[in-house]
Scaffold this motif. Sequence first.
Motif, PDB file in Angstrom:
ATOM      1  N   ALA A   1       0.861  -1.171  -0.193  1.00 46.66           N
ATOM      2  CA  ALA A   1      -0.019  -0.402  -0.250  1.00 46.66           C
ATOM      3  C   ALA A   1       0.742   1.375   0.173  1.00 46.66           C
ATOM      4  O   ALA A   1       0.371   2.337  -0.403  1.00 46.66           O
TER       5      ALA A   1
ATOM      6  N   LEU B   1       2.234   1.618  -3.679  1.00 41.65           N
ATOM      7  CA  LEU B   1       1.078   2.107  -4.033  1.00 41.65           C
ATOM      8  C   LEU B   1       0.104   3.225  -4.102  1.00 41.65           C
ATOM      9  O   LEU B   1      -0.625   3.610  -5.328  1.00 41.65           O
TER      10      LEU B   1
ATOM     11  N   ILE C   1      -5.247   1.190  -2.677  1.00 44.15           N
ATOM     12  CA  ILE C   1      -5.617  -0.246  -2.978  1.00 44.15           C
ATOM     13  C   ILE C   1      -6.925   0.077  -3.493  1.00 44.15           C
ATOM     14  O   ILE C   1      -8.091  -0.322  -1.891  1.00 44.15           O
ATOM     15  N   LYS C   2      -7.398  -0.365  -4.558  1.00 44.31           N
ATOM     16  CA  LYS C   2      -8.897  -0.372  -4.867  1.00 44.31           C
ATOM     17  C   LYS C   2      -9.748  -0.952  -4.407  1.00 44.31           C
ATOM     18  O   LYS C   2      -9.712  -2.811  -4.348  1.00 44.31           O
TER      19      LYS C   2
ATOM     20  N   GLU D   1      -9.542  -5.734  -3.545  1.00 47.32           N
ATOM     21  CA  GLU D   1      -8.767  -5.146  -2.673  1.00 47.32           C
ATOM     22  C   GLU D   1      -7.823  -6.934  -3.066  1.00 47.32           C
ATOM     23  O   GLU D   1      -6.777  -6.577  -2.640  1.00 47.32           O
TER      24      GLU D   1
ATOM     25  N   ILE E   1      -5.972  -7.546  -6.219  1.00 44.39           N
ATOM     26  CA  ILE E   1      -4.173  -7.216  -6.589  1.00 44.39           C
ATOM     27  C   ILE E   1      -3.263  -7.589  -5.727  1.00 44.39           C
ATOM     28  O   ILE E   1      -2.239  -7.304  -5.662  1.00 44.39           O
ATOM     29  N   LEU E   2      -3.810  -7.357  -3.630  1.00 42.94           N
ATOM     30  CA  LEU E   2      -2.807  -7.931  -3.478  1.00 42.94           C
ATOM     31  C   LEU E   2      -2.081  -9.267  -3.567  1.00 42.94           C
ATOM     32  O   LEU E   2      -1.664  -9.763  -3.748  1.00 42.94           O
TER      33      LEU E   2
ATOM     34  N   ARG F   1       0.710  -9.368  -6.393  1.00 42.05           N
ATOM     35  CA  ARG F   1       1.312  -9.348  -5.689  1.00 42.05           C
ATOM     36  C   ARG F   1       2.525 -10.148  -5.332  1.00 42.05           C
ATOM     37  O   ARG F   1       3.510 -10.523  -5.506  1.00 42.05           O
TER      38      ARG F   1
ATOM     39  N   ALA G   1     -10.620   3.409  -1.491  1.00 47.04           N
ATOM     40  CA  ALA G   1     -10.020   2.373  -1.380  1.00 47.04           C
ATOM     41  C   ALA G   1      -8.975   1.973  -0.241  1.00 47.04           C
ATOM     42  O   ALA G   1      -9.266   3.341   0.333  1.00 47.04           O
TER      43      ALA G   1
ATOM     44  N   ASP H   1      -6.810  -2.673 -11.307  1.00 43.13           N
ATOM     45  CA  ASP H   1      -5.916  -2.598 -10.504  1.00 43.13           C
ATOM     46  C   ASP H   1      -5.220  -1.218 -11.043  1.00 43.13           C
ATOM     47  O   ASP H   1      -5.463  -0.952 -12.190  1.00 43.13           O
TER      48      ASP H   1
END
Length: 357
Positions: free
Chosen positions: A31, A34, A37-38, A49, A52-53, A56, A82, A262
């Motif tokens: 976070a 970036l 985080i939507k 959310e 997206i994590l 990564r 977000a 994303d």
Amino acid sequence: MHQLTRDQARRLAVQAQLLDADRPDDVVGIAEQLGAIKIDPTATIAPAEHTILWSRIGPTYDRGQLAKAVESDRLLFEFDGAFRPVSLLPLMLPAMRRWPRRESSRQWLEANDAFRIEILARLHAEGPLLASEIPDTAQVARPPDGWYGPNQVVHMLDFLQRQGEVAIVGREGRHRRWDLAERVYPQGLPEYAEEEAERLLNERRLQAAGIAKQKSPWTPVGEAGEPAVVEGMRQKWRVDPEALAALENDPGGRVAFLSPYDGMLFDRPRLRELFDFDYVLEQFKPKPQRRFGYFAHPILLGDRFVGMLDAEVDREREELRVTAVHEFVPFDEDELEMIHAEITDLGRWLGVDVPEW
């Protein structure tokens, strides 16, 4: 003036978004890099959310890590759809204190001043509440639109959040629980003048992007970073010097399936110019007009977008049903193997089987 190849420009963007081979393992650290985080509930695979994590961290990502960072450790906070690192909050507060700028919003707030005072008093007396637990006593109503229904409590809470008076303390399912900002946000935050705060926000936006057009309305970075040109392009760009230096230790690429929400996909013009990827979210298109699927996930391979994954979790059968893997250019054997392996890892993380497709 930095002279960049398009390969270098793409690698800058990929590394800045933590989508290279060197996977991170810390939700808060992601976070911080970036910036946001939507949050989105559309869960053909998983809510944005979490996808997206996962994109990564990989299969070791535990959804409880995000809840802990937000609700227990309070290192992340929810704002405007977000999760954001608390380090951004003092940079956002100057703009929050002068919100709203739009005259119609100011007029609505003025007309509903008694309603506003009621909500703040109720939160002060009763502590965290859901919007459904607060009576709607608005004097003037805003008409329903595609995002809001007729309940004016939701409007007022969102307005008060933008002004820094209330904050989201947690969620019950998809429903937000609200409290006074002074009881949610940390105390003793550093104070910044508006101009300084905006300069630092521009630096953080460039940090997350790696490279951005100097006058982009999608990724506004102002004069942050250093000037650059990209081969074959006339536009002026700004680059993060730390990201540029990190290219010397490029760990290489990997496969990543990206949620349609994303942050890597947000700046559509940059996607076209650097990646030759003209991305369109087909969620809101009529079914006959869709090419790749209702909520297809773009496939990033190294520094190229190579296809779209159209897949959905079947909750009853407990399996990840892959409708199609659309190939922009036919995959070679190694690429296909890497994509298969990532789909297998996705199923393992979701805790479901992956039938042959």
